[in-house]
Design a protein around this motif. Sequence first.
Motif, short mmCIF file in Angstrom:
data_model
loop_
_atom_site.label_atom_id
_atom_site.label_comp_id
_atom_site.label_asym_id
_atom_site.label_seq_id
_atom_site.Cartn_x
_atom_site.Cartn_y
_atom_site.Cartn_z
N PHE A 1 0.82 -1.23 0.00
CA PHE A 1 0.00 0.00 0.00
C PHE A 1 0.85 1.28 0.00
O PHE A 1 0.29 2.37 0.06
CB PHE A 1 -0.90 0.03 1.25
CG PHE A 1 -1.86 -1.12 1.33
CD1 PHE A 1 -3.07 -1.10 0.64
CD2 PHE A 1 -1.57 -2.24 2.11
CE1 PHE A 1 -3.96 -2.16 0.72
CE2 PHE A 1 -2.46 -3.31 2.20
CZ PHE A 1 -3.65 -3.26 1.50
N GLU B 1 0.06 4.96 1.87
CA GLU B 1 -1.33 5.40 1.77
C GLU B 1 -2.20 4.77 2.87
O GLU B 1 -2.18 3.55 3.07
CB GLU B 1 -1.83 4.93 0.40
CG GLU B 1 -3.14 5.46 -0.03
CD GLU B 1 -3.41 5.10 -1.51
OE1 GLU B 1 -2.87 4.09 -2.01
OE2 GLU B 1 -4.18 5.85 -2.14
N HIS C 1 -6.18 4.42 4.18
CA HIS C 1 -7.58 4.63 3.81
C HIS C 1 -8.42 4.96 5.02
O HIS C 1 -8.26 4.34 6.08
CB HIS C 1 -8.13 3.39 3.11
CG HIS C 1 -7.44 3.09 1.82
ND1 HIS C 1 -7.63 3.88 0.70
CD2 HIS C 1 -6.54 2.14 1.49
CE1 HIS C 1 -6.87 3.40 -0.28
NE2 HIS C 1 -6.21 2.36 0.17
N HIS D 1 -7.28 -5.34 3.69
CA HIS D 1 -7.33 -4.06 4.40
C HIS D 1 -7.48 -4.33 5.90
O HIS D 1 -8.40 -5.04 6.31
CB HIS D 1 -8.51 -3.22 3.92
CG HIS D 1 -8.31 -2.66 2.55
ND1 HIS D 1 -7.30 -1.76 2.26
CD2 HIS D 1 -8.96 -2.87 1.39
CE1 HIS D 1 -7.36 -1.43 0.98
NE2 HIS D 1 -8.35 -2.10 0.42
N ASN E 1 -3.50 -0.57 7.72
CA ASN E 1 -3.45 0.47 6.67
C ASN E 1 -4.76 1.25 6.56
O ASN E 1 -4.99 1.94 5.57
CB ASN E 1 -3.15 -0.20 5.31
CG ASN E 1 -4.33 -1.01 4.80
OD1 ASN E 1 -4.87 -1.83 5.54
ND2 ASN E 1 -4.74 -0.79 3.57
N ARG F 1 2.88 9.10 6.95
CA ARG F 1 1.98 8.48 5.98
C ARG F 1 0.99 9.54 5.49
O ARG F 1 0.94 10.64 6.02
CB ARG F 1 1.23 7.31 6.65
CG ARG F 1 2.16 6.42 7.52
CD ARG F 1 2.61 5.19 6.84
NE ARG F 1 1.58 4.15 6.85
CZ ARG F 1 1.46 3.24 7.82
NH1 ARG F 1 2.23 3.25 8.88
NH2 ARG F 1 0.54 2.30 7.72
N SER G 1 -5.38 8.55 1.83
CA SER G 1 -5.67 8.22 0.44
C SER G 1 -6.78 9.11 -0.13
O SER G 1 -7.70 9.51 0.58
CB SER G 1 -6.12 6.76 0.37
OG SER G 1 -6.61 6.49 -0.92
N GLN G 2 -6.70 9.35 -1.42
CA GLN G 2 -7.74 10.13 -2.10
C GLN G 2 -8.66 9.25 -2.94
O GLN G 2 -9.49 9.74 -3.68
CB GLN G 2 -7.08 11.20 -2.99
CG GLN G 2 -6.40 12.33 -2.22
CD GLN G 2 -7.34 12.98 -1.19
OE1 GLN G 2 -8.46 13.36 -1.52
NE2 GLN G 2 -6.89 13.08 0.06
N ASN G 3 -8.48 7.91 -2.81
CA ASN G 3 -9.40 7.05 -3.56
C ASN G 3 -10.22 6.17 -2.62
O ASN G 3 -9.98 6.15 -1.41
CB ASN G 3 -8.64 6.21 -4.60
CG ASN G 3 -7.68 5.23 -3.93
OD1 ASN G 3 -8.09 4.37 -3.16
ND2 ASN G 3 -6.39 5.37 -4.22
N GLY H 1 -10.30 3.11 -2.01
CA GLY H 1 -9.65 2.02 -1.29
C GLY H 1 -10.40 0.71 -1.38
O GLY H 1 -10.63 0.03 -0.39
#
Length: 375
Positions: free
Chosen positions: A78, A81, A83, A295, A319, A363, A366-368, A370
């Motif tokens: 990952f 990133e 989430h 995840h 994560n 760290r 995230s912008q997505n 996930g």
Amino acid sequence: MIESTEIVEKMTYNLIDLNRKDYLKNNNLNKNDIKKLVDKAYETQNLAEKELMFLLEQPLRHLGYLLKKADQKREEVFSDEVHLRAIIEFSNYCRQNCYYCGLRKDNQNIERYQLKKEEIIESAESAAKIGYKTVVLQSGEDEYPAQEIAEIIKEIKKRTSMAVTLSLGERDFGAYKLWREAGADRYLLKHETADKKLYYKYHPGMSFENRIESLKYLKNLGYQIGSGVIIGLPGQTKKILAEDLLLLKELDIDMMGAGPFIPHQQTPLKDFRRGTVEMTLKFNSLCRLLMPLVHIPATTALGTIDVQGRQKALKAGANVVMPNVTASSYREKYQIYPDKICISEDAGDCRQCIGSIINSLGRYVSQNAGHSLKI
Ligand code: 5AD
Ligand code: SF4
Ligand code: FES
């Protein structure tokens, strides 16, 4: 003439020396075994039950290498990133009576609440506005009408681009299907413990088989599925935890959450000891090595028993973080376990707090959405 006390003293010294040597020898042996097993897990993603038990039995101070390799694997998969999943706790009604949980039906000591459809949709919309890419709709095993849940999912999907995760306990299989068709992406349903005896002891009127079947059915419907366990349930052994790890692997899950047991005063397990940070970290890091793509959240329960708990988990394979976005007025009523963190904060506070924790570890958020790396 040698004084008798002197002899005794000498003997004692020898004894200490001998014990110390033995201790060091054993210790080195264990250290070599630990390294061998961790390397095996890291390279093959497989360990036998006995090998898992051996690692789970070691004190955390000897498992620096395990945590380090789990962190390394997390980074390979990952990078840095993290989430975020925004949780809306929309109802604390529950028809079940799990022995450990403060929301159990027989707890007369909590005020029950249920958010209305529009309130849930609005909470989700504000979560999207403050940057969340996933919303988790969570409740006790409420009998909220399946059709209304489907409408909520559709509406959130229409108004935002967030992924929708459901965490509503066991419902009939038709409801799972309806919600999937309405657009839900993921479903969380922890198996809690792989030991059937323990499962039946702590889940009166529930069926372990149905739980596992539900997970399999959800997966077949195309949901990304999450399971997990409570660490430190009374009666849980290292063997059971090893079985938990192997079951999670067999179920081919996409997400895994493990938090420590925290005794709640209004439950039958009120007098038992809570689970430990140490065991939770061992379990999480083994999960990362056995299931690299999964995840893994740094759980709120871990953050509750240790102020640095979530940070520690993020450095041992986790994560994901799941901040609360429930309106502040309801938060104190959703006490699955006591002293839950974030009770007096609001959605914006938690978003900021988590952002700083993540950045302080080097760290980034995230912008997505996930999604599962398995699909
Ligand atoms: N301590 C820790 N975790 C708990 N859960 C329920 N009660 C407790 C407790 N006392 C967890 C279970 C359940 C989720 C709703 O919360 O894993 O799946
Ligand atoms: Fe209900 Fe879930 Fe708590 Fe069990 S763990 S009592 S199903 S809210
Ligand atoms: Fe809620 Fe830190 S995440 S206050």
